[in-house]
Design a protein around this motif. Structure first.
Motif, mmCIF file in Angstrom:
data_model
loop_
_atom_site.group_PDB
_atom_site.id
_atom_site.type_symbol
_atom_site.label_atom_id
_atom_site.label_comp_id
_atom_site.label_asym_id
_atom_site.label_seq_id
_atom_site.Cartn_x
_atom_site.Cartn_y
_atom_site.Cartn_z
ATOM 1 N N LEU A 67 55.584 40.521 61.401
ATOM 2 C CA LEU A 67 56.321 39.351 61.876
ATOM 3 C C LEU A 67 55.812 38.030 61.325
ATOM 4 C CD1 LEU A 67 56.477 40.045 65.702
ATOM 5 C CD2 LEU A 67 58.457 39.575 64.261
ATOM 6 N N GLY A 141 56.990 36.767 67.678
ATOM 7 C CA GLY A 141 56.410 36.393 66.393
ATOM 8 C C GLY A 141 55.695 35.074 66.649
ATOM 9 N N THR A 182 56.582 32.618 60.141
ATOM 10 C CA THR A 182 57.102 33.661 61.039
ATOM 11 C C THR A 182 58.510 34.085 60.667
ATOM 12 O OG1 THR A 182 57.543 34.291 63.333
ATOM 13 C CG2 THR A 182 57.952 31.996 62.795
#
Ligand code: GLP
Length: 252
Positions: A67, A141, A182
């Motif tokens: 992530l 994330g 992210t």
């Protein structure tokens, strides 16, 4: 559809989550799996590694996309997410390291790295199963609370709360990177299945709000209410408020 499973303990939660992930890999050996860091999934990774060493599953054809990653941190730094994944999972299973991906926290141009990462996920045909934890402010994330859901992989400033929460892994809060890369909401929401792991009392309130409150970028995990196939594996302390307010939602 969201299915909630509640285990008494962290170990029980980890075993249950590992069963779901193993089932995915057994059903589709060349699965693309989205992976997460944080302390929550460590037990699940250990349980999966045990299954792998017993010969019950193999990751040899699996590809992974993590992530997120701190920005400005070297992959060899012991708090980088690349290092975390190698130590806690990849080195313990039979995956080919070349099939594992983590955003490059040392990329010179973070925006170009975001574009590269989105293109990589697209080239894999998207994600079959996405593992998620949840931050105590609802982040998934490193998609932090804000005014809007951000679709693509993005370069973000971490909130004070996240820096504070993650400072336990660094010598001091000053050493926690202030920025991160992210995966965005689009790749997460387009994953065919979502598996969330959550433990501990400190997550109980945000978890209940995420799944039973309004869908809002102020609680990024709340967007998962719109996903067709979510499994949440929690331990009893994390599930306490859901168990109290919505006991019918817990199916096992
Ligand atoms: C971190 C990660 C997330 C993780 C979350 C919770 O900052 N970026 O992917 O889910 O925070 O971490 P923990 O499991 O340690 O509570």
């Amino acid at each position: 559809m969201i299915r909630f499973y509640c285990a008494e303990t962290y170990e029980g939660m980890s075993a249950r989550a590992a069963t779901f992930m193993a089932a995915q890999v057994l059903a589709k050996p060349d699965s693309v799996i989205g992976l997460a860091t944080g302390s929550t999934p460590i037990g699940m990774y250990t349980a999966l590694a045990d299954k792998c060493s017993r010969g019950e599953i193999t990751f040899k054809d699996v590809r992974t996309v993590n992530l997120d990653e701190y920005y400005g941190i070297d992959p060899t730094h012991d708090q980088s997410y690349r290092y975390f994944m190698n130590k806690n999972f990849f080195e313990k299973i039979d995956i080919c390291l070349g099939n594992t991906n983590v955003p490059n926290g040392k990329a010179e141009d973070p925006q170009a790295e975001c574009a590269r990462y989105d293109a990589l996920i697209d080239s894999y045909g998207g994600i079959d199963m996405q593992l998620l934890g949840i931050g105590r402010d609802g982040h998934i994330g490193f998609n932090e609370p804000g005014d809007a859901f951000i679709p693509g992989t993005n370069y973000i400033k971490l909130t004070e709360d996240t820096i504070d929460a993650n400072s336990r892994f660094f010598a001091s809060a000053d050493e926690v990177p202030k920025y991160a890369l992210t995966t965005g909401i689009r790749a997460i929401m387009q994953a065919k299945k979502i598996l969330m792991v959550v433990n501990g009392e400190s997550k109980a309130k945000i978890l209940e709000e995420a799944f039973f409150g309004p869908i809002t970028p102020a609680n990024p995990a709340s967007i998962l209410q719109l996903h067709p196939d979510v499994v949440v594996c929690g331990d009893a302390p994390a599930m306490a408020i859901i168990a109290e307010k919505h006991p019918e939602a817990i199916i096992g």
